[in-house]
Design an enzyme around this catalytic site. Structure first.
Site, PDB file in Angstrom:
ATOM      1  N   LYS A   1       6.132   4.428   6.719  1.00 21.61           N
ATOM      2  CA  LYS A   1       7.298   3.639   6.289  1.00 21.61           C
ATOM      3  C   LYS A   1       7.519   3.746   4.776  1.00 21.61           C
ATOM      4  O   LYS A   1       8.638   3.977   4.320  1.00 21.61           O
ATOM      5  CB  LYS A   1       7.108   2.181   6.718  1.00 21.61           C
TER       6      LYS A   1
ATOM      7  N   THR B   1       6.374   6.070   2.777  1.00 22.35           N
ATOM      8  CA  THR B   1       6.712   7.465   2.498  1.00 22.35           C
ATOM      9  C   THR B   1       8.195   7.714   2.765  1.00 22.35           C
ATOM     10  O   THR B   1       8.879   8.386   1.986  1.00 22.35           O
ATOM     11  CB  THR B   1       5.853   8.405   3.373  1.00 22.35           C
TER      12      THR B   1
ATOM     13  N   ARG C   1       6.523  -2.890  -2.556  1.00 19.68           N
ATOM     14  CA  ARG C   1       5.477  -3.860  -2.884  1.00 19.68           C
ATOM     15  C   ARG C   1       4.345  -3.170  -3.622  1.00 19.68           C
ATOM     16  O   ARG C   1       4.133  -1.965  -3.490  1.00 19.68           O
ATOM     17  CB  ARG C   1       4.920  -4.489  -1.605  1.00 19.68           C
TER      18      ARG C   1
ATOM     19  N   LYS D   1      -6.868   0.791   5.423  1.00 23.70           N
ATOM     20  CA  LYS D   1      -5.485   1.263   5.398  1.00 23.70           C
ATOM     21  C   LYS D   1      -5.212   2.256   4.274  1.00 23.70           C
ATOM     22  O   LYS D   1      -4.337   3.103   4.366  1.00 23.70           O
ATOM     23  CB  LYS D   1      -4.552   0.048   5.266  1.00 23.70           C
TER      24      LYS D   1
ATOM     25  N   ALA E   1       2.589  -8.694   5.382  1.00 27.03           N
ATOM     26  CA  ALA E   1       3.643  -9.040   6.333  1.00 27.03           C
ATOM     27  C   ALA E   1       3.108  -9.695   7.595  1.00 27.03           C
ATOM     28  O   ALA E   1       3.877 -10.296   8.337  1.00 27.03           O
ATOM     29  CB  ALA E   1       4.447  -7.799   6.694  1.00 27.03           C
TER      30      ALA E   1
ATOM     31  N   PHE F   1       4.883  -3.610   7.892  1.00 29.17           N
ATOM     32  CA  PHE F   1       4.601  -3.436   9.320  1.00 29.17           C
ATOM     33  C   PHE F   1       5.887  -3.201  10.126  1.00 29.17           C
ATOM     34  O   PHE F   1       6.856  -2.639   9.614  1.00 29.17           O
ATOM     35  CB  PHE F   1       3.775  -4.601   9.863  1.00 29.17           C
TER      36      PHE F   1
ATOM     37  N   PHE G   1       5.680  15.245  12.192  1.00 25.83           N
ATOM     38  CA  PHE G   1       4.344  15.805  11.965  1.00 25.83           C
ATOM     39  C   PHE G   1       4.332  17.253  12.483  1.00 25.83           C
ATOM     40  O   PHE G   1       5.145  17.629  13.335  1.00 25.83           O
ATOM     41  CB  PHE G   1       3.286  14.977  12.700  1.00 25.83           C
TER      42      PHE G   1
ATOM     43  N   TRP H   1       7.528  14.308   3.856  1.00 20.24           N
ATOM     44  CA  TRP H   1       6.113  14.419   3.475  1.00 20.24           C
ATOM     45  C   TRP H   1       5.828  15.815   2.922  1.00 20.24           C
ATOM     46  O   TRP H   1       5.160  15.963   1.901  1.00 20.24           O
ATOM     47  CB  TRP H   1       5.202  14.140   4.680  1.00 20.24           C
TER      48      TRP H   1
END
Length: 557
Positions: free
Chosen positions: A72, A74, A95, A106, A274, A302, A382, A410
């Site tokens: 998210k 990214t 954030r 994480k 969150a 999230f 991906f 990415w």
């Protein structure tokens, strides 16, 4: 072998932060620099731009997270870069990362691959010291409470009913429940308390919702810290804590200004979780960005059931923000996991499982529509995703009345989000957005909780024992009935069972505890087994973080 995020970030051609500010017509003197590549924006400058026209606000949210990852942050960075690539004046608002996840499981929160904010190491570690300031302000209040009780307790605080705990910006399960003031008379009156992680602090929520220093001090003073034996509330202002806490937070409240790998402007400011808080960056940063750029891309933590719901029902409601488009991030891998595929088999094509998992995406799409904001799905691609799997997501999204765009930010940076950027601009230009919160301010508190459970989680409703319901009624009688509610729930499922993936329906949502965050301006409903102080995993990320022989940081991701 592909490069790691930190290797890519280290190779970045960062520009002086004053040069990035110049893209937004921001004068050099508006920036309080923390070295050449990061700065805070001064209060004087924030005041000077308040009459500027507002830009368009875009929210990036996601499907329910899985260990397979969604990307998210990214995607937020990639979309911001993509909008600039197609000639729009855009910036992003994120954030700040917490040290707990960085050293836990994480990892950091500065994006990834060629869609990152930099300097990555600084952002993921101490940055400009905001979280240390918030931790210090929180624990100053804790110290003042115990000190007041020690020196005669003029306010009549019932030591058994002190609701204010301490905080630490680290995952440390050993501190969840503690006893303070042991060791005899000189150390005070022993009582049971504990620690939460800093990002769960009400001060973090206040920091992110405050609109200026005066509003910050008012909100800090409104914090309910304890009760008397007669159950009368004691506020932070009663122990004279609001002034010194504001002093500690004064510099921190100025938004942090950095850049993406493609030298586009970014604010990174505040960081409530969150799943246990409201999961959005600061109102101060978002409002400032809207005065500086034509398009502002922000994210909420999230999945859309947590981050987006709170972004809409708490942040936008209270700050008067009007989002005009939503991007819902999904991956083939995560949707296959929602369809029942084990993590070690996610590399194998499985269109049937993916179609089953799309029920999760469908629930999030329908939920976002309930707020009157148009949406587009961003498929974070991906390498092992098959064409058949990608096509299945696009076909499903079309059946739900939205488009799904394949994104490759990415590996390709803004080139990989050019199509998404054009789709988002088209959505905004369509004028479809008619934002409205999910529930009315005047709805009773338990009905607000029940509405979220039914409308957003697909549940049969919320359940709570008499003690919880009575507490909510007492707060309504005390004048807090019009506050929004902040659901503290597992991020992994629409239910309170983190293992129940997909789109479960007709489950009950148990509310085991409610907390008043009077300063932040919401009621927290704690559902299931959610923890406000996480623990470290068996093998924490900290095990791999070190300095190499050249003194460079390794292992951050």
């Amino acid at each position: 072998m592909s490069k790691s995020d930190i290797e890519i970030a280290r190779e970045a051609d960062m520009k002086p932060i004053t040069e990035i500010g110049a893209k937004l017509n921001m004068p050099a003197e508006a920036l309080m620099q923390y070295g050449p590549t990061k700065a805070k924006v001064s209060f004087d400058y924030l005041e000077s731009i308040k009459k500027n026209k507002d830009g368009k606000l875009i929210l990036v949210t996601a499907i329910s997270p899985t260990p397979a990852g969604e990307g998210k942050t990214t995607t937020t960075v990639g979309l911001g870069d993509g909008l600039n690539r197609i000639g729009k004046k855009a910036m992003i608002c994120l954030r700040e990362p917490s040290l707990g996840p960085c050293f836990g499981m994480k990892g950091g929160a500065a994006g990834g691959g060629y869609a990152q904010v930099v300097p990555m190491e600084d952002i993921n570690l101490h940055f400009t010291g905001d979280f240390h300031a918030i931790t210090s302000a929180h624990n100053l209040l804790s110290a003042l409470i115990d000190n007041h009780i020690y020196w005669g307790n003029e306010l009549g605080i019932d030591a058994r009913r002190v609701s204010w705990r301490r905080v630490l910006d680290m995952n440390d399960r050993a501190l969840r429940d503690t006893i303070t003031s042991l060791g005899g008379v000189a150390n005070g009156f022993p009582r049971q308390t504990g620690f939460d992680i800093t990002v769960a602090s009400e001060i973090m929520a206040i920091f992110c919702l405050a609109d200026g220093l005066a509003d910050l001090q008012r909100r800090l003073g409104d914090i309910v810290i304890a009760y008397t034996r007669d159950r009368e509330p004691i506020y932070a202002r009663d122990v004279k804590a609001d002034g010194p806490m504001t002093v500690l937070l004064k510099d921190a409240l100025m938004p942090n200004f950095v850049q993406t790998l493609e030298n586009n402007p970014a604010f990174i400011h505040g960081g409530p979780f969150a799943n246990i808080a409201h999961g959005c960056n600061s109102v101060s940063a978002t409002k400032t960005a809207l005065k500086l750029a034509d398009y502002v891309v922000t994210e909420a933590g999230f999945g859309a059931d947590l981050g987006a719901e709170k972004f809409f029902d708490i942040k936008c409601r209270k700050a008067g923000l009007n989002p005009e488009a939503v991007v819902i991030v999904a991956t083939v891998r995560a949707l296959k996991m929602h369809g029942g595929v084990a993590k070690d088999a996610l590399g194998d094509e499985n269109v049937d499982a993916l179609k089953k998992g799309c029920a999760n995406l469908g629930r999030h799409i329908s939920n976002v529509k309930k707020f009157g904001v148009p949406a587009v799905v961003a498929i974070n691609r991906f390498i092992k995703d098959s064409e058949a799997e990608l096509a299945a997501i696009q076909e499903f999204a079309k059946s739900q009345g939205v488009e799904a765009v394949i994104c490759e930010h990415w590996g390709k940076g803004s080139e990989g989000t050019e199509e998404l950027a054009n789709k988002v601009v088209g959505l905004i230009d369509s004028g479809e957005a008619k934002f409205k919160p999910l529930y009315d301010d005047k709805l009773p508190l338990f009905e607000k909780i029940d509405t979220i459970c039914k409308e957003i989680y697909g549940a049969s409703g919320a359940i709570a024992d008499k003690k919880v319901r009575d507490q909510l009624k007492q707060w309504e009688e005390a004048g807090y009935g019009e506050l929004p509610v902040c659901m503290a729930k597992t991020q992994y499922s629409f239910s309170t069972d983190p293992n129940l993936r997909g789109a479960p329906s007709d489950h009950a949502v148990p509310v085991r505890e409610v907390r008043l965050s009077a300063g932040a301006g919401f009621i927290v409903a704690i559902c299931g087994e959610i923890m406000t102080m996480p623990g470290l995993p068996r093998v924490p990320s900290a095990n791999s973080i070190r300095l190499d022989d050249a003194g460079m940081i390794e292992g951050l991701f």
